[in-house]
Design an enzyme around this catalytic site. Structure first.
Site, PDB file in Angstrom:
ATOM      1  CD1 TRP A 515      -2.681  -1.739   0.442  1.00  0.00           C
ATOM      2  CD2 TRP A 515      -1.682  -2.190   2.380  1.00  0.00           C
ATOM      3  NE1 TRP A 515      -3.170  -2.944   0.899  1.00  0.00           N
ATOM      4  CE2 TRP A 515      -2.567  -3.245   2.087  1.00  0.00           C
ATOM      5  CE3 TRP A 515      -0.944  -2.252   3.555  1.00  0.00           C
ATOM      6  CZ2 TRP A 515      -2.737  -4.343   2.930  1.00  0.00           C
ATOM      7  CZ3 TRP A 515      -1.107  -3.349   4.387  1.00  0.00           C
ATOM      8  CH2 TRP A 515      -1.999  -4.370   4.080  1.00  0.00           C
ATOM      9  CG  HIS A 516       4.371   1.590   1.262  1.00  0.00           C
ATOM     10  ND1 HIS A 516       5.521   1.065   1.822  1.00  0.00           N
ATOM     11  CD2 HIS A 516       3.437   1.610   2.247  1.00  0.00           C
ATOM     12  CE1 HIS A 516       5.261   0.765   3.103  1.00  0.00           C
ATOM     13  NE2 HIS A 516       4.018   1.087   3.377  1.00  0.00           N
ATOM     14  CE1 TYR A 517      -2.707   4.289  -3.809  1.00  0.00           C
ATOM     15  CE2 TYR A 517      -2.492   2.098  -2.861  1.00  0.00           C
ATOM     16  CZ  TYR A 517      -3.213   3.260  -3.032  1.00  0.00           C
ATOM     17  OH  TYR A 517      -4.434   3.410  -2.417  1.00  0.00           O
TER      18      TYR A 517
END
Length: 577
Positions: A515-517
């Site tokens: 979830w580090h996009y």
């Protein structure tokens, strides 16, 4: 040591996917954080049809909350959040309930699932506080190079980090599993031992967490405690549909208002007050910010015309440069009890891979099997279209026959820094509540793939280390562990046989998100170094969509810091010129 049974191995093969999907889903006691007395927070249904402010911030997430709190000290601020409040929701607050929000697919969920065109299941926040309400809680600052490359003032950066940390950052308790991972990393050469620190330092360290000593989550929404109540209005369930521009007789389009709808669908307008320093600020995240620019007419003209959107500014770089740090994990069933833990330890390697871990005594999440649940599990072994009452009953009966050890263990994972691979984002519809189409192109660049392979080799060494020996079955070889994980339906990609013989293929086949996009409105391409949108006036983007790389091992600390930092910068510009 008890020999693990054939049934246990078979059960793990079928059920490991659910824990991976979360990534880690635990069963905890019920507690919900009481809402602060935010007199400025209201449902959007109570908003007037027309209102005026000095600043309008779109997105009450990880950047938007500290930004709004800071600006409210000397200006009037409207903060528009499309989701609800995190307070009173135990699935957000409790460490033991981590993952439940991610597996909640209801329209009111604080998490909105999307699947990238790469076939990787992902999520975006839909709640005040943004991703800090959903993530695994790790808190760590950006590396010095990231700060220098951004051109930020180091003194103000450090002050802003400390401002955030006073409200939301804590030192985690180090128990058996996390200690074994830490000691294993040191044993296999991820040196030096940096102890507990918020700083990004090569070697092995214990980082911060946004969970306090009672395992209760603190989010970016808590930073609104700093706000001036007289200067801030927060509206919940306020879905912004477009930014309004003045174009007639203007050299460049000037942002001057927004259109939003409340939960009942009623339309509202909010405008900037007169004044050359007043601005609209997009803080809707790496998906929401480029999406909102396009919906408002700022983006690639051909793409906008194809959706019948009036072009305000042809900006072909909006939505470009999308990246998501690929994450790959190995599940290790444990013969001994393990504590419930999320990310606490990180090995920061010199070759560009970050090694982290999490553990749980019961990855099934309780009596209903949590994310393993055949009824609602994120990656249940019973596909949604096949969830008949008979199929569900049969699946639950099979799960009840499994040994408890099936649900006990943990993950060691690696995340590729950067990454260097890039993708793009496009609109699917004109509805801002619909997910856009996004492609991340995981492992398109060979450098990312090599970093993954090198990271997995470190994980293999940690699993085989003396320090970690009490948490592994000697019966389960590394090839077995790799193939168990690889055979789980953790994404929508095609599978290859016997992946333990090729770590490169394992990386590709088992890629997941952490979830580090980021990207889509990058500095130098869509915004300038002061985060002003190029080609228009009175509009900025301040969030992770402006990043070319993800800062540190987890971006949330830096995104919160950026909200505070830019709030101070904007106020200084407002009063000093």
């Amino acid at each position: 040591m008890r020999i693990i049974s054939k049934m246990l191995v078979c059960g793990l093969w079928r059920l490991i996917s659910a824990a991976l999907a979360g990534i880690f889903f635990f069963n905890g006691f019920c507690f919900s954080q009481r809402a602060p007395s935010y007199s400025f927070m209201h449902q959007a249904t109570s908003a007037p049809a027309l209102s005026y402010f000095d600043y309008i911030i779109i997105g009450g997430g990880t950047a938007g909350c500290p930004l709004a709190a800071t600006l409210s000290q000397n200006a009037t601020v409207l903060l528009l959040e499309r989701g609800g409040s995190p307070y009173g929701n135990p699935n957000i607050t409790n460490l033991g309930a981590f993952g439940r929000s991610l597996s909640d697919l209801s329209p009111s969920s604080p998490s909105q699932r999307f699947i990238s065109e790469d076939g990787v299941i992902n999520a975006r926040a839909r709640v005040l506080g943004g991703g800090s309400c959903l993530n695994a809680g790790f808190y760590t600052r950006a590396e010095h190079r990231f700060v220098n490359d951004a051109g930020w003032d180091g003194r103000i950066v450090n002050e802003s980090y400390r401002w955030v940390e006073k409200k939301v950052a804590f030192e985690p308790p180090m128990k058996q599993w996390q200690s074994a991972v830490r000691d294993g990393l040191l044993e296999v050469g991820v040196h030096p031992n940096n102890g507990f620190t918020y700083d990004h330092l090569p070697g092995t360290k214990v980082g911060g967490t946004i969970f306090d000593g009672d395992d209760h989550r603190h989010t970016a929404a808590d930073l609104l405690q700093y706000a001036n109540p007289g200067g801030l209005t927060v509206l919940l369930h306020a879905s912004v549909h477009k930014i309004l521009f003045k174009v007639k007789g203007k050299k460049r389009p000037i942002a001057h208002g927004v259109v939003f709808r409340d939960a009942s669908g009623k339309r509202h307008r909010a405008y900037l007050k007169k004044g050359s320093k007043n601005e609209i600020i997009l803080s809707a995240g790496a998906l929401g910010s480029p999406q909102m620019l396009m919906l408002s007419g700022v983006g690639p003209s051909d793409h906008l015309k194809a959706h019948n959107i009036t072009v305000v500014l042809d900006q072909p770089l909006v939505g470009q440069g999308m990246s998501d740090n690929p994450m790959n994990a190995i599940f290790i069933p444990s013969p001994n009890p393990v504590e419930v833990s999320l990310i606490q330890v990180v090995g920061i390697t010199y070759f560009g891979s970050y090694i982290e871990a999490a553990s749980g005594e019961n990855f099934a999440g309780g009596a209903d099997y949590g994310m393993f649940s055949p009824k609602i599990g994120q990656l249940s072994t019973v596909p949604p279209k096949q969830r008949t009452p008979e199929a569900l009953a049969k699946a639950i009966e099979a799960m009840e026959a499994l040994e408890p050890a099936v649900f006990r263990g943990g993950f060691i994972l690696e995340k590729v820094m950067g990454p260097t691979s890039r993708g793009h984002l496009e609109l699917r519809t004109k509805n801002p509540n619909d997910n856009p189409s996004v492609t991340f192109n995981y492992f398109k660049e060979p450098e990312d793939l090599q970093r993954c392979v090198n990271g997995l080799k470190i994980i293999e060494n940690v699993i085989e280390s003396k320090a970690f020996s009490q948490f592994r079955y000697d019966y389960l070889s590394l090839p077995v562990l790799l193939n168990m994980t690889a055979n789980a339906p953790i994404n929508l990609l095609p599978k290859h046989a016997n992946l333990s013989t090729s770590l490169e293929q394992y990386c590709k086949d088992t890629v997941m998100t952490i979830w580090h996009y980021h990207g889509g409105c990058q500095v130098g391409r869509v915004v300038d170094r002061d985060y002003r949108v190029l080609g228009v006036e009175a509009l900025r983007v301040i969030d992770g969509s402006t990043f070319k790389h993800s800062p540190g091992t987890n971006p949330q600390a830096t995104v919160m810091m950026l909200g505070r930092y830019m709030g101070l910068r904007i106020l200084r510009e407002r009063f000093q010129g």
